[in-house]
Scaffold this motif. Structure first.
Motif, mmCIF file in Angstrom:
data_model
loop_
_atom_site.group_PDB
_atom_site.id
_atom_site.type_symbol
_atom_site.label_atom_id
_atom_site.label_comp_id
_atom_site.label_asym_id
_atom_site.label_seq_id
_atom_site.Cartn_x
_atom_site.Cartn_y
_atom_site.Cartn_z
ATOM 1 N N ALA A 8 32.756 35.462 28.331
ATOM 2 C CA ALA A 8 33.201 34.789 29.555
ATOM 3 C C ALA A 8 34.717 34.830 29.688
ATOM 4 O O ALA A 8 35.248 35.052 30.789
ATOM 5 N N SER A 9 35.429 34.646 28.584
ATOM 6 C CA SER A 9 36.891 34.706 28.628
ATOM 7 C C SER A 9 37.371 36.119 28.942
ATOM 8 O O SER A 9 38.371 36.305 29.638
ATOM 9 N N VAL A 10 36.657 37.126 28.424
ATOM 10 C CA VAL A 10 37.008 38.510 28.732
ATOM 11 C C VAL A 10 36.811 38.778 30.221
ATOM 12 O O VAL A 10 37.633 39.440 30.863
ATOM 13 N N ALA A 11 35.735 38.251 30.789
ATOM 14 C CA ALA A 11 35.475 38.431 32.219
ATOM 15 C C ALA A 11 36.586 37.792 33.051
ATOM 16 O O ALA A 11 37.029 38.361 34.059
ATOM 17 N N ASP A 12 37.040 36.621 32.631
ATOM 18 C CA ASP A 12 38.151 35.969 33.347
ATOM 19 C C ASP A 12 39.407 36.833 33.293
ATOM 20 O O ASP A 12 40.114 36.986 34.305
ATOM 21 N N ALA A 13 39.698 37.382 32.107
ATOM 22 C CA ALA A 13 40.872 38.245 31.969
ATOM 23 C C ALA A 13 40.732 39.490 32.833
ATOM 24 O O ALA A 13 41.698 39.934 33.471
ATOM 25 N N ALA A 14 39.533 40.037 32.881
ATOM 26 C CA ALA A 14 39.298 41.234 33.679
ATOM 27 C C ALA A 14 39.575 40.979 35.156
ATOM 28 O O ALA A 14 40.194 41.804 35.842
ATOM 29 N N ARG A 15 39.129 39.829 35.643
ATOM 30 C CA ARG A 15 39.349 39.503 37.063
ATOM 31 C C ARG A 15 40.836 39.338 37.356
ATOM 32 O O ARG A 15 41.357 39.862 38.351
ATOM 33 N N ASP A 16 41.542 38.621 36.479
ATOM 34 C CA ASP A 16 42.963 38.334 36.718
ATOM 35 C C ASP A 16 43.826 39.593 36.609
ATOM 36 O O ASP A 16 44.656 39.877 37.473
ATOM 37 N N VAL A 17 43.633 40.344 35.521
ATOM 38 C CA VAL A 17 44.480 41.507 35.269
ATOM 39 C C VAL A 17 44.181 42.629 36.269
ATOM 40 O O VAL A 17 45.094 43.286 36.769
ATOM 41 N N SER A 18 42.907 42.822 36.586
ATOM 42 C CA SER A 18 42.568 43.885 37.535
ATOM 43 C C SER A 18 43.143 43.589 38.910
ATOM 44 O O SER A 18 43.612 44.501 39.602
ATOM 45 N N ALA A 19 43.135 42.319 39.315
ATOM 46 C CA ALA A 19 43.718 41.966 40.614
ATOM 47 C C ALA A 19 45.203 42.293 40.641
ATOM 48 O O ALA A 19 45.724 42.821 41.642
ATOM 49 N N ALA A 20 45.896 41.996 39.535
ATOM 50 C CA ALA A 20 47.340 42.273 39.473
ATOM 51 C C ALA A 20 47.625 43.769 39.467
ATOM 52 O O ALA A 20 48.560 44.244 40.129
ATOM 53 N N LEU A 21 46.832 44.546 38.737
ATOM 54 C CA LEU A 21 47.097 45.977 38.622
ATOM 55 C C LEU A 21 46.649 46.759 39.852
ATOM 56 O O LEU A 21 47.280 47.757 40.224
ATOM 57 N N VAL A 22 45.587 46.326 40.493
ATOM 58 C CA VAL A 22 45.132 47.015 41.701
ATOM 59 C C VAL A 22 46.175 46.897 42.817
ATOM 60 O O VAL A 22 46.294 47.788 43.662
ATOM 61 N N ALA A 23 46.958 45.825 42.808
ATOM 62 C CA ALA A 23 48.046 45.712 43.788
ATOM 63 C C ALA A 23 49.021 46.877 43.637
ATOM 64 O O ALA A 23 49.599 47.342 44.636
ATOM 65 N N TRP A 24 49.229 47.365 42.421
ATOM 66 C CA TRP A 24 50.092 48.531 42.190
ATOM 67 C C TRP A 24 49.385 49.821 42.599
ATOM 68 O O TRP A 24 50.029 50.748 43.124
ATOM 69 N N ILE A 25 48.092 49.887 42.374
ATOM 70 C CA ILE A 25 47.332 51.061 42.815
ATOM 71 C C ILE A 25 47.438 51.211 44.328
ATOM 72 O O ILE A 25 47.577 52.319 44.851
ATOM 73 N N ASP A 26 47.405 50.080 45.023
ATOM 74 C CA ASP A 26 47.538 50.108 46.481
ATOM 75 C C ASP A 26 48.885 50.682 46.924
ATOM 76 O O ASP A 26 49.010 51.202 48.039
ATOM 77 N N LYS A 27 49.880 50.589 46.035
ATOM 78 C CA LYS A 27 51.202 51.142 46.345
ATOM 79 C C LYS A 27 51.341 52.594 45.898
ATOM 80 O O LYS A 27 52.427 53.174 45.992
ATOM 81 N N GLY A 28 50.256 53.167 45.401
ATOM 82 C CA GLY A 28 50.281 54.574 45.015
ATOM 83 C C GLY A 28 50.579 54.847 43.556
ATOM 84 O O GLY A 28 50.851 55.997 43.184
ATOM 85 N N TYR A 29 50.521 53.825 42.721
ATOM 86 C CA TYR A 29 50.833 53.990 41.299
ATOM 87 C C TYR A 29 49.573 54.301 40.491
ATOM 88 O O TYR A 29 48.501 53.745 40.744
ATOM 89 N N ASP A 30 49.733 55.172 39.484
ATOM 90 C CA ASP A 30 48.726 55.321 38.437
ATOM 91 C C ASP A 30 48.945 54.199 37.426
ATOM 92 O O ASP A 30 50.056 53.682 37.289
#
Length: 450
Positions: A252-274
């Motif tokens: 459950a804690s891993v799932a929480d981390a996945a949601r938080d970190v993926s949201a932060a990193l996908v914001a960079w993907i939206d800007k064209g970053y790998d």
């Protein structure tokens, strides 16, 4: 799928939100089904200590079968699993889509999740798994912390062993004086506009706990190499990927981390970053484990598709756009330990591929386990086993006689070097003074100071 097939294995999502996942009777039934198949095959006898423990339990029964093993004894088999995934990825002929549908590591994870739900996670293990908090505190007083945790400091390490259960002789990661995030803010790199990849890519580095708090050289070397190749970078560390908590069964804690970190990193993907993860264990989490834990989360899926391991990314640049000129030679050869969590990414031996791009590089590959397994190998009850498991890899590195030892898993590299030091004949210490991440040597070959 039949035994010996060349089909790629299929990994099913973890049903960790289902009540059946935590049903102890159903878990025991599945453990016995899988263990019976493993006992009949025994192909994994030399991978880790889980399988010898299982086979010893079976062989000690009167009937010589899994049915004679007490369920209470299964815990010893589970304890020895480091979740390296090598049995699933490289050895087991019965992984899905085979009808027998074996996934030994995820079964061990399920057992731990059931135990964690039933009994809770021991206090000290929970504290050690809080890597972000521990890193922030240690960076403030890194000199004192590194002195106290040095394996040669007999007074403090003895006390530490009695309190934390960490073996007094285990090499532990050192902490940096500042985080990679802060280092990246004060260090600038001129982007090489003449490089073939200039203007075609940009990358955000997911610092990871180890890259942010312990060895910032990995991130600094990555930024320098990418700048040399015309690629601008940013560095972020929203939070830990959750691997330490996954090892404890705290899904459950891993799932929480996945949601938080993926949201932060996908914001960079939206800007064209790998996205580049600086350590192989964290890259594995982002690419493969998170989508199995949250299979319906589209943000996690997007991040999985956009994430690269460090070495994978540089090799891809070399194949797609071409590298910037300027690579020199390295003094001495390199022994490349292929980290389990790099191999589990199913991307090929990218660390070796990277170093072979260096002119006239002599590269030897070590495919045996280092024995470390994260915090597992540092625990008092496991350290001797971790050394035993790592000895074949250490002996190979000693036979290579190269000047450098590298691994995409920094913890595995340091443990391998320690086992080399313990294994080397008297008066013949191993040549490397320290182990490296492959990107550090690549930066050195470019003549980049980091």
């Amino acid at each position: 799928m039949r035994e010996g097939s060349l089909e790629a294995p299929t990994r099913h999502p973890l049903a960790w939100t289902s009540d059946d996942f935590y049903d102890e009777a159903k878990l025991d039934e599945e453990m016995r089904r899988v263990f019976d198949i493993c006992h009949g095959c025994r192909r994994c006898f030399n991978l880790c200590d889980s399988f010898p423990r299982l086979f010893d339990l079976v062989d000690a029964t009167d009937v010589g079968e899994v049915e004679g093993v007490r369920s209470d004894d299964f815990g010893a088999v589970v304890e020895a699993c480091t979740l390296c995934d090598m049995c699933f990825m490289t050895k087991c002929p019965y992984v899905p889509p085979h009808a027998w549908n074996l996934d030994f590591p995820h079964l061990m994870l399920r057992y731990r999740a059931v135990e964690a739900k039933k009994h809770g996670i021991p206090f000290m293990q929970r504290q050690m798994a809080s890597t972000d908090r521990n890193g922030r505190l240690a960076n403030v007083a890194s000199g004192v912390v590194n002195w106290a945790t040095d394996e040669h400091n007999k007074s403090t390490r003895g006390l530490m062993e009695s309190v934390t259960g960490i073996h007094h002789g285990a090499n532990l990661p050192r902490y940096a004086d500042e985080t990679l995030i802060n280092r990246a803010r004060r260090e600038t790199h001129e982007i090489n506009s003449a490089a073939p990849a200039y203007g075609k890519r940009k990358a955000v580095l997911y610092a990871t706990c180890y890259g942010n708090f312990n060895n910032t050289e990995i991130g600094a070397a990555t930024r320098a190499v990418l700048a040399k190749n015309g690629i601008e970078t940013e560095v972020v560390h929203p939070a830990c990927c959750g691997m330490p908590k996954l090892e404890l069964g705290d899904i459950a804690s891993v799932a929480d981390a996945a949601r938080d970190v993926s949201a932060a990193l996908v914001a960079w993907i939206d800007k064209g970053y790998d996205v580049i993860a600086l350590t192989s264990s964290c890259a594995l989490m982002l690419k493969f484990e998170w989508p199995l834990i949250l299979p319906g989360d589209e943000t996690v899926k997007r991040l999985s598709r956009a994430t690269y391991d460090v070495t994978e990314y540089i090799v891809d640049i070399a194949k797609t756009e071409g590298l910037a000129p300027g690579l020199g030679t390295l003094d001495g050869g390199v022994s490349v330990h292929l980290a389990c969590h790099a191999r589990a990414q199913n991307m090929g031996a990218k660390a070796a591929d990277l170093l072979r791009l260096i002119p006239d590089a002599s590269v030897s590959v070590i495919e045996r386990c280092s024995g470390h397994g994260g915090v597992w190998g540092a625990r008092r009850e496991n350290f001797d086993i971790a050394v035993k498991v790592g000895k074949p890899a250490a002996r190979q590195a000693l036979r290579d006689g190269h000047a450098h030892v590298v691994s995409e898993c920094p913890l595995a590299a340091d443990h391998l070097l320690q086992v080399m030091q313990m294994t080397a004949p008297d008066g013949e210490p191993p040549k490397p003074a320290r182990a490296h991440h492959p990107i550090e040597l690549f930066a050195k070959a470019y003549g980049l100071a980091v």
